[in-house]
Design an enzyme around this catalytic site. Sequence first.
Site, mmCIF file in Angstrom:
data_model
loop_
_atom_site.group_PDB
_atom_site.id
_atom_site.type_symbol
_atom_site.label_atom_id
_atom_site.label_comp_id
_atom_site.label_asym_id
_atom_site.label_seq_id
_atom_site.Cartn_x
_atom_site.Cartn_y
_atom_site.Cartn_z
ATOM 1 N N ARG A 165 61.240 53.337 7.872
ATOM 2 C CA ARG A 165 61.229 53.225 9.337
ATOM 3 C C ARG A 165 60.048 53.991 9.956
ATOM 4 O O ARG A 165 60.170 54.586 11.024
ATOM 5 C CB ARG A 165 62.550 53.710 9.935
ATOM 6 C CG ARG A 165 63.770 52.950 9.503
ATOM 7 C CD ARG A 165 63.715 51.483 9.942
ATOM 8 N NE ARG A 165 64.940 50.800 9.561
ATOM 9 C CZ ARG A 165 65.130 50.195 8.398
ATOM 10 N NH1 ARG A 165 64.151 50.180 7.498
ATOM 11 N NH2 ARG A 165 66.261 49.589 8.119
ATOM 12 N N SER A 234 70.596 48.349 14.698
ATOM 13 C CA SER A 234 70.988 49.671 14.188
ATOM 14 C C SER A 234 70.410 50.753 15.091
ATOM 15 O O SER A 234 69.196 50.841 15.249
ATOM 16 C CB SER A 234 70.481 49.861 12.756
ATOM 17 O OG SER A 234 71.048 48.904 11.897
ATOM 18 N N GLU A 330 66.860 55.263 16.093
ATOM 19 C CA GLU A 330 65.733 54.384 15.771
ATOM 20 C C GLU A 330 64.904 54.023 16.997
ATOM 21 O O GLU A 330 63.675 54.027 16.930
ATOM 22 C CB GLU A 330 66.234 53.103 15.084
ATOM 23 C CG GLU A 330 66.559 53.282 13.620
ATOM 24 C CD GLU A 330 66.618 51.953 12.885
ATOM 25 O OE1 GLU A 330 65.958 51.006 13.334
ATOM 26 O OE2 GLU A 330 67.311 51.875 11.864
#
EC number: 1.3.1.98
Length: 345
Positions: A165, A234, A330
């Site tokens: 990520r 998410s 995120e």
Amino acid sequence: MIHIQHQVQLKPFNTLNLDVVASHYIKVQSVNELIEALDYAEQQQLNALILSGGSNMLLPQSLDALVLHIDIQGLEMIDEDSESVKIKVGGGQIWHDFVLMTTQKGWYGLQNLALIPGLVGASPVQNIGAYGVEVGEFIELVHVYDRSEKSVKTISCADCKFAYRHSIFKDEPYRYIITHVTFKLFKTPNLKLSYGDLLKAVGNEQTPENLQKQVIQIRESKLPNPKEYPNVGSFFKNPVISRQDFNQLLTEFPLIPHYPQPHDRVKIAAGWLIDQAGWKGKRLGAVGMFEKQALVLVNYANATLIDVQHTYRHVQSDIQQKFKLRLEPEPVLFGSNGLILSHME
């Protein structure tokens, strides 16, 4: 020629459906328009906020900034041989539509990443991933406008510094604006089925087409449609910890789902942590964690950014207290001036 709009409602352009008004807005459909828009921002002394698919952003109710909505389209075949293809794709292409097209063409690699929201240009930024695959594995070049050097350039996969990520585009968020991405995809499938229930779902029909179909079905069964339940997918990253810390955690929580990582580290399933802490299906006012997938934060009823922050900080606090782990969101949090804030502000 750019078209400047004022006091534009961004609710349709962010998947969390937050009520956001931008003082200045330009839809950018070419590299030349991008350069012209950045010149305008400089003249007006405005920060430029880059809006892609709006699927990984937390925006305030009022933005005193120039929002540049990237809508660069197009697909160009760069190279092809008997084993692979290299294709250059406009950053404004819808990611899921692009994945479907590659499968239809017989170009393989991205099938595990089907149904991820957002646009092609945003995919390298956080190195999107799902079911054991990350997009960085298939990126050859990222085409950018370098705001520091005021020039168009290409960045190789190695120089993108892809990690879980993460990428160079997160390290230097104000420097590069992604206009196109060149992918290298393969004509012979190499299916990755080791993640979760994917192997069971695919069964004996181990083809890229069926893999993509099963990924879509799994995601649809677990993840809410943003049009019905506004969300950013998410919401938290899966924590990656040392083997030593994991072994300590395992003594108290022997059923914790985990995945070995390079450098003797272990990835922990954040959704399981949230579920065990009692947050699956729980709501605080207009915001809550989805009942079918604890990792997804949902805007149930016209929530504001403040409502979202209130909820996710409660989740972080409970996870910290129960597991001694910090969950990192995120999506990127922006201030009213269009600049990135720390998640804890």
